[in-house]
Write a protein that holds these residues in place. Structure first.
Motif, short mmCIF file in Angstrom:
data_model
loop_
_atom_site.label_atom_id
_atom_site.label_comp_id
_atom_site.label_asym_id
_atom_site.label_seq_id
_atom_site.Cartn_x
_atom_site.Cartn_y
_atom_site.Cartn_z
N GLU A 130 -5.84 8.04 -5.36
CA GLU A 130 -6.76 8.63 -4.39
C GLU A 130 -7.39 7.55 -3.53
OE1 GLU A 130 -10.84 11.24 -4.59
OE2 GLU A 130 -9.23 11.74 -6.00
N ASP A 131 -7.70 6.40 -4.16
CA ASP A 131 -8.28 5.30 -3.42
C ASP A 131 -7.28 4.72 -2.42
OD1 ASP A 131 -10.42 3.27 -2.99
OD2 ASP A 131 -8.86 1.92 -3.74
N GLN A 132 -6.01 4.66 -2.81
CA GLN A 132 -4.97 4.15 -1.91
C GLN A 132 -4.80 5.07 -0.70
OE1 GLN A 132 -1.66 3.82 -4.64
NE2 GLN A 132 -1.97 1.61 -4.87
N ILE A 133 -4.86 6.38 -0.95
CA ILE A 133 -4.74 7.35 0.15
C ILE A 133 -5.91 7.18 1.12
CG2 ILE A 133 -4.81 9.80 0.74
CD1 ILE A 133 -3.33 10.34 -1.87
N PHE A 134 -7.11 6.99 0.57
CA PHE A 134 -8.29 6.80 1.43
C PHE A 134 -8.14 5.54 2.27
CE2 PHE A 134 -12.36 4.64 2.11
CZ PHE A 134 -12.99 5.57 2.91
N GLN A 135 -7.67 4.47 1.64
CA GLN A 135 -7.52 3.21 2.37
C GLN A 135 -6.49 3.33 3.49
OE1 GLN A 135 -7.18 -0.46 0.18
NE2 GLN A 135 -8.32 0.35 -1.58
N LEU A 136 -5.41 4.03 3.22
CA LEU A 136 -4.38 4.23 4.24
C LEU A 136 -4.93 5.08 5.38
CD1 LEU A 136 -1.49 3.91 5.26
CD2 LEU A 136 -0.86 5.92 3.88
N SER A 137 -5.62 6.15 5.03
CA SER A 137 -6.22 7.01 6.05
C SER A 137 -7.24 6.24 6.89
CB SER A 137 -6.89 8.22 5.38
OG SER A 137 -7.57 9.02 6.33
N TYR A 138 -8.06 5.44 6.22
CA TYR A 138 -9.07 4.62 6.90
C TYR A 138 -8.41 3.67 7.89
CZ TYR A 138 -13.20 1.53 7.26
OH TYR A 138 -14.27 0.79 7.70
N ALA A 139 -7.35 3.02 7.45
CA ALA A 139 -6.66 2.06 8.30
C ALA A 139 -6.00 2.74 9.50
CB ALA A 139 -5.61 1.31 7.49
N LEU A 140 -5.36 3.89 9.27
CA LEU A 140 -4.69 4.59 10.37
C LEU A 140 -5.69 5.12 11.39
CD1 LEU A 140 -1.94 6.59 8.43
CD2 LEU A 140 -1.57 4.70 10.04
N ASP A 141 -6.77 5.72 10.90
CA ASP A 141 -7.77 6.25 11.82
C ASP A 141 -8.45 5.14 12.61
OD1 ASP A 141 -7.25 8.84 11.11
OD2 ASP A 141 -8.93 9.02 9.71
N LEU A 192 -11.02 11.78 16.95
CA LEU A 192 -11.67 10.89 15.96
C LEU A 192 -10.83 10.61 14.73
CD1 LEU A 192 -15.33 12.29 16.04
CD2 LEU A 192 -14.28 10.59 17.55
N ALA A 193 -9.63 11.14 14.67
CA ALA A 193 -8.77 10.91 13.50
C ALA A 193 -7.34 11.26 13.84
CB ALA A 193 -9.24 11.75 12.31
N THR A 194 -6.42 10.73 13.04
CA THR A 194 -5.00 11.08 13.24
C THR A 194 -4.21 10.96 11.95
OG1 THR A 194 -3.09 10.71 14.70
CG2 THR A 194 -4.18 8.75 13.83
N ALA A 195 -4.89 10.70 10.82
CA ALA A 195 -4.19 10.37 9.57
C ALA A 195 -3.88 11.58 8.70
CB ALA A 195 -5.01 9.36 8.77
N THR A 196 -4.19 12.79 9.18
CA THR A 196 -3.84 14.00 8.44
C THR A 196 -2.96 14.87 9.32
OG1 THR A 196 -5.76 15.28 9.21
CG2 THR A 196 -6.05 13.93 7.22
N VAL A 197 -2.29 15.84 8.72
CA VAL A 197 -1.44 16.75 9.49
C VAL A 197 -2.28 17.51 10.52
CG1 VAL A 197 -0.01 18.81 9.35
CG2 VAL A 197 0.25 17.00 7.63
#
Length: 415
Positions: A2-13, A234-239
């Motif tokens: 879950e932490d890895q997913i958050f970090q990836l999402s944070y980086a992409l956004d 403000l975001a792009t890391a989710t569908v």
């Protein structure tokens, strides 16, 4: 995991935010080229100096106090001491993207609002008076109305615009109409260029010196607008957010195309010719019209909204000339009149989050605040240092009087 997913999402956004901010920054080049193309050659250096200097002023003033006023509740140390790589000091929840990326994205918006003023007061305003106004506009006037809208603060402690049904996705009113209101106040006190209006009320055309440059500027603005509107998701890391970004890009492009076509056809019927400057302003009008809500219309609706903006801007430019409001680049019509249109179109496709009454109240609040405060600031500058160059300096061109150099020294200066 879950932490890895958050970090990836944070980086992409964060990366997406920064790229979109860079696209919006590139709009500064678009405004510079558009305005340089639509003024006479003897005023080119000064208009370019204004555009590059206002960007620097906006970045500095928004860092010193603007961002804190808009999002920090007036805590002037909020940005300088509170934003780190880890987030905002004292925040209850962790940020979903780097806070410094948010600052960068916001600061290029305030620079855009100030760029709108530049073209409207071109060819007769003193450079240092303009930059003095830029300090107040970017450090106080814009951040205050931004706090009442995107910042969620109550207007003078009385009401929250969002609670009244006001919505402005990427800034048709907050950025564009605000810039136009400041420009209108300046133009009223400044007066028209010499020779623009005849004694019998006739309007004399003053052609721009470089239409290829103006066209290039329009294409640069068109490109930068994808960051302007797309970044406001403000975001792009989710569908869900990725789909929203795609729709915003599609609608932004469709509205610009619709605006250009409609303005070109309207000009053909009104003037009997295919007017390039009206076509360029039509594209920009379409972009302004869709900026208030690019995420909910269909592509066809976006094209129609842009088309309405393109038609409206032609009539607005002609009307302002009849009223002897001299705007060399049509900025007040493109960003002000069509900015209001954009706000009023929001409830057509997003009635859940907006209402016509809320949009009107929000528009009136933004316009009244920016126009009145700008009128005061322009008035003080006029009384203290003067805002208009002398008649001889205007005749010779402000390049020489304000900057001491010409943009095209190998050519004879056009008078």
């Amino acid at each position: 995991m879950e932490d890895q997913i958050f970090q990836l999402s944070y980086a992409l956004d964060t990366f997406y935010f920064l790229v979109c901010g860079a696209l919006v920054m590139w709009m500064a080049a678009g405004f510079a080229m558009l305005e340089a193309g639509l003024v006479r050659s003897k005023n080119t250096t000064e208009i370019l100096t204004k555009n590059v200097a206002l960007y620097a002023v906006a970045c500095t003033m928004y860092m010193i106090c603007g961002y804190s006023i808009m999002y920090g509740g007036g805590d002037f140390t909020a940005f300088l001491s509170g934003i780190t790589a880890d987030g905002v000091a004292g925040a209850e929840e962790p940020a979903t993207y780097a806070p410094s990326a948010d600052f960068f994205f916001q600061v290029v918006f305030v620079a855009t609002a100030m760029s709108i003023v530049s073209g409207a007061v071109a060819e007769r305003m003193k450079l240092w008076a303009f930059l003095g106004f830029a300090v107040i506009m970017t450090g106080f006037i814009y951040p205050m109305e931004g706090a009442w809208t995107w910042g969620g603060e109550a207007v003078f402690g009385m009401y929250t615009l969002g609670d009244l049904g006001f919505s402005d996705f990427a800034g048709s009113g907050i950025v564009h109409m605000a810039g136009a209101a400041a420009a209108l106040a300046g133009v009223i006190l400044l007066g028209a260029r010499k020779g623009k209006y005849g004694p019998d009320g006739q309007v004399n055309a003053i052609p721009g010196a470089n239409l290829p440059l103006a066209t290039l500027g329009t294409f640069i603005l068109w490109l930068g607008w994808f960051g302007f509107n797309g970044g406001s998701v403000l975001a792009t890391a989710t569908v869900e957010s990725a789909n929203s970004v795609a729709v915003v890009f599609m609608n932004t492009n469709a509205a610009a195309a619709g605006g250009l076509i409609a303005a070109l056809i309207t000009a053909r019927f009104m003037f009997g010719k295919a007017d390039l400057t009206m076509a360029l302003n039509g594209a920009l009008a379409g972009l302004v019209a869709i900026t208030a809500e690019p995420s909910t219309p269909t592509a066809l609706q976006a094209t129609l909204f842009g088309g309405i903006g393109g038609i409206l801007v032609v009539f607005s430019i002609v009307t302002l000339d009849k009223l002897k409001i001299d705007d060399p680049v049509g900025a007040i019509s493109v960003h002000g009149v069509v900015g209001l249109l954009g706000l009023l179109l929001v409830p057509v496709t997003n009635g859940e989050n907006s209402s016509f009454s809320g949009q009107l109240i929000g528009a009136l609040t933004i316009f009244a605040w920016v126009f009145i405060t700008s009128l005061i600031v322009w008035g003080v500058l006029k009384a203290v240092i003067g805002i208009r160059v002398g008649e001889e300096e205007e005749y010779e061109g402000v390049d020489l009087s304000e900057c001491g150099m010409e943009a095209y020294p190998e050519f004879i200066t056009a008078k």
